[in-house]
Design a protein around this motif. Structure first.
Motif, PDB file in Angstrom:
ATOM      1  N   MET A   1      41.546 -10.718  66.531  1.00  0.00           N
ATOM      2  CA  MET A   1      41.016  -9.845  67.570  1.00  0.00           C
ATOM      3  C   MET A   1      41.088 -10.575  68.917  1.00  0.00           C
ATOM      4  SD  MET A   1      37.231  -8.133  67.813  1.00  0.00           S
ATOM      5  CE  MET A   1      37.277  -7.306  66.245  1.00  0.00           C
ATOM      6  N   LEU A  47      37.349  -6.305  61.176  1.00  0.00           N
ATOM      7  CA  LEU A  47      38.705  -6.500  60.651  1.00  0.00           C
ATOM      8  C   LEU A  47      39.634  -5.371  61.078  1.00  0.00           C
ATOM      9  CD1 LEU A  47      38.313  -7.740  56.965  1.00  0.00           C
ATOM     10  CD2 LEU A  47      39.715  -8.796  58.739  1.00  0.00           C
TER      11      LEU A  47
ATOM     12  N   ARG B  34      37.350 -13.220  61.160  1.00  0.00           N
ATOM     13  CA  ARG B  34      38.388 -14.212  61.485  1.00  0.00           C
ATOM     14  C   ARG B  34      38.777 -15.003  60.248  1.00  0.00           C
ATOM     15  NH1 ARG B  34      34.567 -15.650  66.193  1.00  0.00           N
ATOM     16  NH2 ARG B  34      35.315 -14.235  67.791  1.00  0.00           N
ATOM     17  N   ILE B  36      38.582 -14.085  57.152  1.00  0.00           N
ATOM     18  CA  ILE B  36      39.339 -13.236  56.219  1.00  0.00           C
ATOM     19  C   ILE B  36      40.779 -13.062  56.696  1.00  0.00           C
ATOM     20  CG2 ILE B  36      39.535 -10.884  55.316  1.00  0.00           C
ATOM     21  CD1 ILE B  36      36.409 -10.841  55.364  1.00  0.00           C
ATOM     22  N   ARG B  37      40.930 -12.855  58.011  1.00  0.00           N
ATOM     23  CA  ARG B  37      42.293 -12.705  58.542  1.00  0.00           C
ATOM     24  C   ARG B  37      43.121 -13.959  58.288  1.00  0.00           C
ATOM     25  NH1 ARG B  37      40.047 -11.042  63.350  1.00  0.00           N
ATOM     26  NH2 ARG B  37      39.717  -8.811  63.334  1.00  0.00           N
ATOM     27  N   ARG B  40      44.011 -14.193  54.630  1.00  0.00           N
ATOM     28  CA  ARG B  40      45.084 -13.269  54.250  1.00  0.00           C
ATOM     29  C   ARG B  40      46.437 -13.791  54.702  1.00  0.00           C
ATOM     30  NH1 ARG B  40      42.538  -7.416  55.897  1.00  0.00           N
ATOM     31  NH2 ARG B  40      41.143  -7.203  54.134  1.00  0.00           N
TER      32      ARG B  40
END
Lengths: 171, 258
Positions: A1, A47, B34, B36-37, B40
């Motif tokens: 983000m 997310l 963040r 989790i991103r 992944r």
């Protein structure tokens, strides 16, 4: 983000967290569970913020996350948990503390005996005041299902909480 | 028509919901998102670990070191490279429309040159090459239609993928070499569907397109010097030749040369 999106996300949460927390509280019945549920929902929202912020209604988007999270994940949890607290729950400001506390306890117990889906329907219809079509969209079912689920839930509440009406009239 | 009992339920719920406000949950939501991103992205990159490498499964562990871990690929003033490229596309004055074209990272022009002609491409968010764990990364989320109603895709550029997966949030064996795992046999073994895979040559990157077991589609180019250009497009709004042309574009690759 990126920075812009993060700022928008922070602004949204600052404006809406209290309302969402109350919904989570009704859905779970307990403050700690409500915070956990809302935390998970907000993480999911973060997310997918880029998509959510472009949606027609961010509220509708986050509501969907919240209810699906509750009906999905939380139904696999133990139905009853006990909590040790340092102080009794804050009764809030009421005209008649005794009656109001009794009402809260009675309704809270009654809600605890509903299924998570029944509880979700109840909160969506009578706390969030959403039309049946919107409830159906959020829960991913037909309007008829919402209607029948609502009727069954009210009938069950009448059984579990027969004096709700009279208690309300006294407060 | 609302019955008295329904009115009682409505009023009771309002009272039951009265509660002191919760502590602020926004910081943890952002830091969890963040993490989790990053997980992944790293899992996608390391998907081949257990297969390639002579059958020796190499364990790796992802850790989150507190809630104040480095901010993924988010550009920050403190860590940005001293270049005009590291800038974030802004949405002012309308936060819910596409970013203002003047603020788009310049590499978007190279991406758009490959896209079918339409007049409804928007940048939902994006930034140019910004410092991230010793590498530089740029990213753009593009929408087709102002609200992304016709689809979205993401293009990400990374100058050194090896550095990015061995940063403070990811513990991989020190001898781990991502280049050894980015080979067609390993990638083919790890993906449910492989649309194409072309090994790297002296002049060309490894080019790969496939769908993994989670249903995520990846189209990327990986260069021997560890430059990495990836396009995520789960809406199948772009065809494979277009996606391949974007990730293997020499101009984009040149932007990543140090």
């Amino acid at each position: 983000m990126d920075g812009q999106n993060e700022r928008e996300f922070r602004e949204y949460v600052a404006a809406r967290q209290d309302r969402l927390f109350r919904v989570a509280l009704l859905l779970t019945g307990h403050r700690e569970d409500a915070e956990d549920l809302l935390q998970t929902a907000l993480t999911k929202l973060a997310l997918h913020w880029t998509t959510a912020a472009r949606a027609t209604s961010v509220d509708a988007y986050v509501r969907k996350i919240l209810y699906h999270q509750q009906v999905g994940h939380w139904r696999r949890r133990a139905p009853h948990r006990e909590y040790a607290t340092a102080a009794p729950p804050d009764p809030g400001v009421v005209d008649d503390p005794a009656t109001d506390t009794a009402l809260r306890v009675t309704l809270s117990r009654a809600l605890g005996q509903l299924t998570h889906r029944q509880r979700a329907v109840l909160v969506l219809r009578y706390y969030e005041d959403l039309p049946e079509s919107e409830v159906a969209r959020i829960l991913g079912c037909a309007v008829g299902t919402v209607r029948s689920q609502t009727a069954r839930t009210l009938a069950r509440l009448r059984t579990l909480c027969p004096d709700l009406l009279s208690t309300m009239e006294r407060t | 028509m609302t019955s008295p009992f329904e009115s009682s339920v409505r009023d009771s719920l309002q009272r039951l919901a009265e509660a002191p406000p919760a502590r602020s949950l926004v910081d943890r939501a952002l830091s969890d998102a963040r993490r989790i991103r990053r997980r992944r992205r790293t899992l996608a990159a390391l998907a081949a670990i257990a297969i390639v490498g002579g059958g020796t499964a190499t364990p790796f562990v992802l850790t989150a070191r507190g809630g104040n871990a480095p901010v993924g690929t988010t550009p920050t003033t403190a860590t940005a490279r001293p270049t005009t490229e590291c800038r974030t596309a802004t949405h002012e004055p309308s936060p819910f429309a596409g970013a203002i074209p003047d603020t788009w990272p310049s590499f978007i022009g190279i991406v758009m040159a490959h896209l079918p002609p339409r007049d409804d491409y928007y940048v939902s968010s994006g930034y140019g090459l910004c410092e991230d764990m010793g590498a530089s990364a740029g990213r753009v989320v593009m929408s087709i239609g102002e609200q992304g109603e016709h689809g979205q895709f993401v293009v990400e550029l990374i100058t050194d993928f090896q550095k990015l997966i061995q940063g403070p949030n990811v513990i991989t064996p020190s001898a781990f070499n991502i280049s050894a795992y980015f080979t067609c046999p390993g990638l083919q073994a790890e993906h449910v569907e492989v649309y194409f895979c072309e090994e790297a040559t002296e002049t060309q990157p490894l080019a790969f397109a496939g769908r993994d077991h989670r249903g995520d589609m990846w189209v990327f180019a990986y260069y021997p010097d560890r430059r990495y250009i990836v396009l995520e497009n789960n809406d199948t709004i772009l065809d494979l030749p277009t996606m391949r042309a974007i990730v293997t574009d020499p101009e984009l690759a040149a932007l990543l040369q140090r």
